[in-house]
Write a protein that holds these residues in place. Structure first.
Motif, PDB file in Angstrom:
ATOM      1  N   ILE A  34       0.841  -1.136  -0.036  1.00  0.00           N
ATOM      2  CA  ILE A  34       0.135  -0.146  -0.180  1.00  0.00           C
ATOM      3  C   ILE A  34       0.809   1.202  -0.253  1.00  0.00           C
ATOM      4  O   ILE A  34       1.810   1.387   0.760  1.00  0.00           O
ATOM      5  CB  ILE A  34      -0.823   0.012   1.152  1.00  0.00           C
ATOM      6  CG1 ILE A  34      -1.631  -1.177   1.279  1.00  0.00           C
ATOM      7  CG2 ILE A  34      -2.015   1.126   1.319  1.00  0.00           C
ATOM      8  CD1 ILE A  34      -2.753  -1.416   2.442  1.00  0.00           C
ATOM      9  N   ARG A  35       0.633   2.143  -0.922  1.00  0.00           N
ATOM     10  CA  ARG A  35       1.722   3.301  -1.305  1.00  0.00           C
ATOM     11  C   ARG A  35       0.845   4.447  -1.108  1.00  0.00           C
ATOM     12  O   ARG A  35      -0.271   4.665  -1.874  1.00  0.00           O
ATOM     13  CB  ARG A  35       2.277   3.297  -2.427  1.00  0.00           C
ATOM     14  CG  ARG A  35       3.363   1.876  -2.699  1.00  0.00           C
ATOM     15  CD  ARG A  35       4.173   2.103  -3.886  1.00  0.00           C
ATOM     16  NE  ARG A  35       4.641   0.718  -4.116  1.00  0.00           N
ATOM     17  CZ  ARG A  35       5.769   0.530  -3.583  1.00  0.00           C
ATOM     18  NH1 ARG A  35       6.485   1.333  -2.687  1.00  0.00           N
ATOM     19  NH2 ARG A  35       6.362  -0.825  -3.848  1.00  0.00           N
ATOM     20  N   VAL A  36       1.042   5.196  -0.113  1.00  0.00           N
ATOM     21  CA  VAL A  36       0.308   6.381  -0.066  1.00  0.00           C
ATOM     22  C   VAL A  36       1.040   7.722  -0.828  1.00  0.00           C
ATOM     23  O   VAL A  36       2.398   7.868  -0.586  1.00  0.00           O
ATOM     24  CB  VAL A  36       0.177   6.920   1.413  1.00  0.00           C
ATOM     25  CG1 VAL A  36      -0.415   8.302   1.798  1.00  0.00           C
ATOM     26  CG2 VAL A  36      -0.569   6.069   2.167  1.00  0.00           C
ATOM     27  N   VAL A  37       0.167   8.199  -1.729  1.00  0.00           N
ATOM     28  CA  VAL A  37       0.838   9.422  -2.582  1.00  0.00           C
ATOM     29  C   VAL A  37       0.764  10.711  -1.856  1.00  0.00           C
ATOM     30  O   VAL A  37       1.851  11.656  -2.059  1.00  0.00           O
ATOM     31  CB  VAL A  37       0.017   9.354  -3.875  1.00  0.00           C
ATOM     32  CG1 VAL A  37       0.414  10.548  -4.805  1.00  0.00           C
ATOM     33  CG2 VAL A  37       0.001   7.973  -4.617  1.00  0.00           C
ATOM     34  N   GLU A  38      -0.082  10.819  -1.141  1.00  0.00           N
ATOM     35  CA  GLU A  38      -0.753  12.125  -0.360  1.00  0.00           C
ATOM     36  C   GLU A  38      -1.278  11.814   0.932  1.00  0.00           C
ATOM     37  O   GLU A  38      -2.145  11.028   0.900  1.00  0.00           O
ATOM     38  CB  GLU A  38      -1.263  13.003  -1.202  1.00  0.00           C
ATOM     39  CG  GLU A  38      -1.817  14.295  -0.732  1.00  0.00           C
ATOM     40  CD  GLU A  38      -2.659  15.188  -1.680  1.00  0.00           C
ATOM     41  OE1 GLU A  38      -3.351  16.030  -1.134  1.00  0.00           O
ATOM     42  OE2 GLU A  38      -2.632  14.889  -2.916  1.00  0.00           O
ATOM     43  N   ALA A  58       6.342   6.099   3.953  1.00  0.00           N
ATOM     44  CA  ALA A  58       6.302   4.725   4.725  1.00  0.00           C
ATOM     45  C   ALA A  58       5.148   4.002   4.286  1.00  0.00           C
ATOM     46  O   ALA A  58       4.074   3.994   4.558  1.00  0.00           O
ATOM     47  CB  ALA A  58       5.853   5.079   6.137  1.00  0.00           C
ATOM     48  N   PRO A  59       5.406   3.195   3.230  1.00  0.00           N
ATOM     49  CA  PRO A  59       4.527   2.053   2.808  1.00  0.00           C
ATOM     50  C   PRO A  59       3.946   0.939   3.488  1.00  0.00           C
ATOM     51  O   PRO A  59       4.947   0.911   4.592  1.00  0.00           O
ATOM     52  CB  PRO A  59       4.878   1.498   1.460  1.00  0.00           C
ATOM     53  CG  PRO A  59       6.694   1.769   1.481  1.00  0.00           C
ATOM     54  CD  PRO A  59       6.561   3.097   2.527  1.00  0.00           C
ATOM     55  N   PRO A  87       8.108  -8.533  -2.119  1.00  0.00           N
ATOM     56  CA  PRO A  87       8.629  -7.326  -2.571  1.00  0.00           C
ATOM     57  C   PRO A  87      10.020  -7.018  -1.871  1.00  0.00           C
ATOM     58  O   PRO A  87      10.135  -6.922  -0.631  1.00  0.00           O
ATOM     59  CB  PRO A  87       7.859  -6.346  -2.681  1.00  0.00           C
ATOM     60  CG  PRO A  87       6.909  -6.599  -1.606  1.00  0.00           C
ATOM     61  CD  PRO A  87       6.879  -8.067  -1.438  1.00  0.00           C
ATOM     62  N   GLU A  88      11.104  -6.407  -2.620  1.00  0.00           N
ATOM     63  CA  GLU A  88      12.242  -5.975  -2.049  1.00  0.00           C
ATOM     64  C   GLU A  88      12.080  -4.651  -1.484  1.00  0.00           C
ATOM     65  O   GLU A  88      11.522  -3.770  -1.800  1.00  0.00           O
ATOM     66  CB  GLU A  88      13.357  -5.992  -3.210  1.00  0.00           C
ATOM     67  CG  GLU A  88      13.509  -7.265  -3.772  1.00  0.00           C
ATOM     68  CD  GLU A  88      14.640  -6.919  -5.147  1.00  0.00           C
ATOM     69  OE1 GLU A  88      15.387  -5.923  -4.901  1.00  0.00           O
ATOM     70  OE2 GLU A  88      14.814  -7.895  -5.654  1.00  0.00           O
ATOM     71  N   GLY A  89      12.891  -4.602  -0.204  1.00  0.00           N
ATOM     72  CA  GLY A  89      12.715  -3.148   0.303  1.00  0.00           C
ATOM     73  C   GLY A  89      11.834  -2.757   1.219  1.00  0.00           C
ATOM     74  O   GLY A  89      11.697  -1.597   1.511  1.00  0.00           O
ATOM     75  N   ILE A  90      10.535  -3.631   1.296  1.00  0.00           N
ATOM     76  CA  ILE A  90       9.512  -3.344   2.159  1.00  0.00           C
ATOM     77  C   ILE A  90       9.378  -4.376   3.306  1.00  0.00           C
ATOM     78  O   ILE A  90       9.538  -5.364   3.142  1.00  0.00           O
ATOM     79  CB  ILE A  90       8.114  -3.333   1.317  1.00  0.00           C
ATOM     80  CG1 ILE A  90       8.372  -2.564   0.051  1.00  0.00           C
ATOM     81  CG2 ILE A  90       6.901  -3.003   2.023  1.00  0.00           C
ATOM     82  CD1 ILE A  90       8.244  -0.934   0.079  1.00  0.00           C
ATOM     83  N   ASP A  92       7.109  -5.952   6.881  1.00  0.00           N
ATOM     84  CA  ASP A  92       5.790  -6.015   7.354  1.00  0.00           C
ATOM     85  C   ASP A  92       5.806  -5.575   8.901  1.00  0.00           C
ATOM     86  O   ASP A  92       6.747  -4.908   9.089  1.00  0.00           O
ATOM     87  CB  ASP A  92       5.590  -7.446   7.165  1.00  0.00           C
ATOM     88  CG  ASP A  92       6.426  -8.372   8.124  1.00  0.00           C
ATOM     89  OD1 ASP A  92       6.795  -7.856   8.907  1.00  0.00           O
ATOM     90  OD2 ASP A  92       6.293  -9.539   7.874  1.00  0.00           O
ATOM     91  N   SER A  93       4.769  -5.461   9.162  1.00  0.00           N
ATOM     92  CA  SER A  93       4.544  -4.865  10.522  1.00  0.00           C
ATOM     93  C   SER A  93       5.060  -5.380  11.567  1.00  0.00           C
ATOM     94  O   SER A  93       5.405  -4.832  12.791  1.00  0.00           O
ATOM     95  CB  SER A  93       2.872  -4.901  10.736  1.00  0.00           C
ATOM     96  OG  SER A  93       2.567  -6.087  10.776  1.00  0.00           O
ATOM     97  N   ALA A  94       5.649  -6.767  11.460  1.00  0.00           N
ATOM     98  CA  ALA A  94       6.445  -7.332  12.458  1.00  0.00           C
ATOM     99  C   ALA A  94       8.109  -7.001  12.152  1.00  0.00           C
ATOM    100  O   ALA A  94       8.923  -7.274  13.141  1.00  0.00           O
ATOM    101  CB  ALA A  94       5.964  -8.666  12.609  1.00  0.00           C
ATOM    102  N   GLY A  95       8.238  -6.394  11.178  1.00  0.00           N
ATOM    103  CA  GLY A  95       9.625  -5.679  11.109  1.00  0.00           C
ATOM    104  C   GLY A  95      10.446  -7.078  10.347  1.00  0.00           C
ATOM    105  O   GLY A  95      11.570  -6.804  10.153  1.00  0.00           O
ATOM    106  N   SER A  96       9.946  -7.972   9.613  1.00  0.00           N
ATOM    107  CA  SER A  96      10.680  -9.027   8.759  1.00  0.00           C
ATOM    108  C   SER A  96      10.577  -8.645   7.515  1.00  0.00           C
ATOM    109  O   SER A  96       9.958  -7.884   7.120  1.00  0.00           O
ATOM    110  CB  SER A  96      10.039 -10.296   9.303  1.00  0.00           C
ATOM    111  OG  SER A  96       8.844 -10.598   9.010  1.00  0.00           O
TER     112      SER A  96
END
Length: 96
Positions: A34-38, A58-59, A87-90, A92-96
């Motif tokens: 999920i990418r927030v643009v604004e 912060a996606p 996906p690379e570079g993102i 998850d909520s648990a930090g993994s």
């Protein structure tokens, strides 16, 4: 960063579908970013009881088959990218 196999249109706080505002999940084998643009958006995870505030820098990562929903925080624009692999570079909520 690798490219998604599909992306949603860009939604704002009024066009965000009701289906994304209530609990739903990606299919098995599908990761969502999920990418927030604004603006900002709250991402909530049903199983863990966790939430994240997403913003342009912060996606949010949704794991395959992970129940979640989103809530706009005021004016916002967002899009979801779908991947058939982690996906690379993102993170998850648990930090993994």
């Amino acid at each position: 960063m690798d490219a998604p196999y599909r992306s949603t249109p860009v939604f704002d706080e009024t066009s965000l579908p009701a289906a994304l505002r209530r609990e739903h999940r990606t299919k098995p084998g599908v990761w969502g970013v999920i990418r927030v643009v604004e603006g900002a958006l709250e991402l909530r995870f049903a199983d863990e009881g966790l939430s994240q505030i997403l913003s342009p820098g912060a996606p949010g990562l949704v794991l395959p088959d992970q129940p979640h929903w989103v809530t706009p925080i005021g004016r916002m624009r967002m899009q979801v990218d779908f991947y058939d692999h982690a996906p690379e570079g993102i993170r998850d909520s648990a930090g993994s």
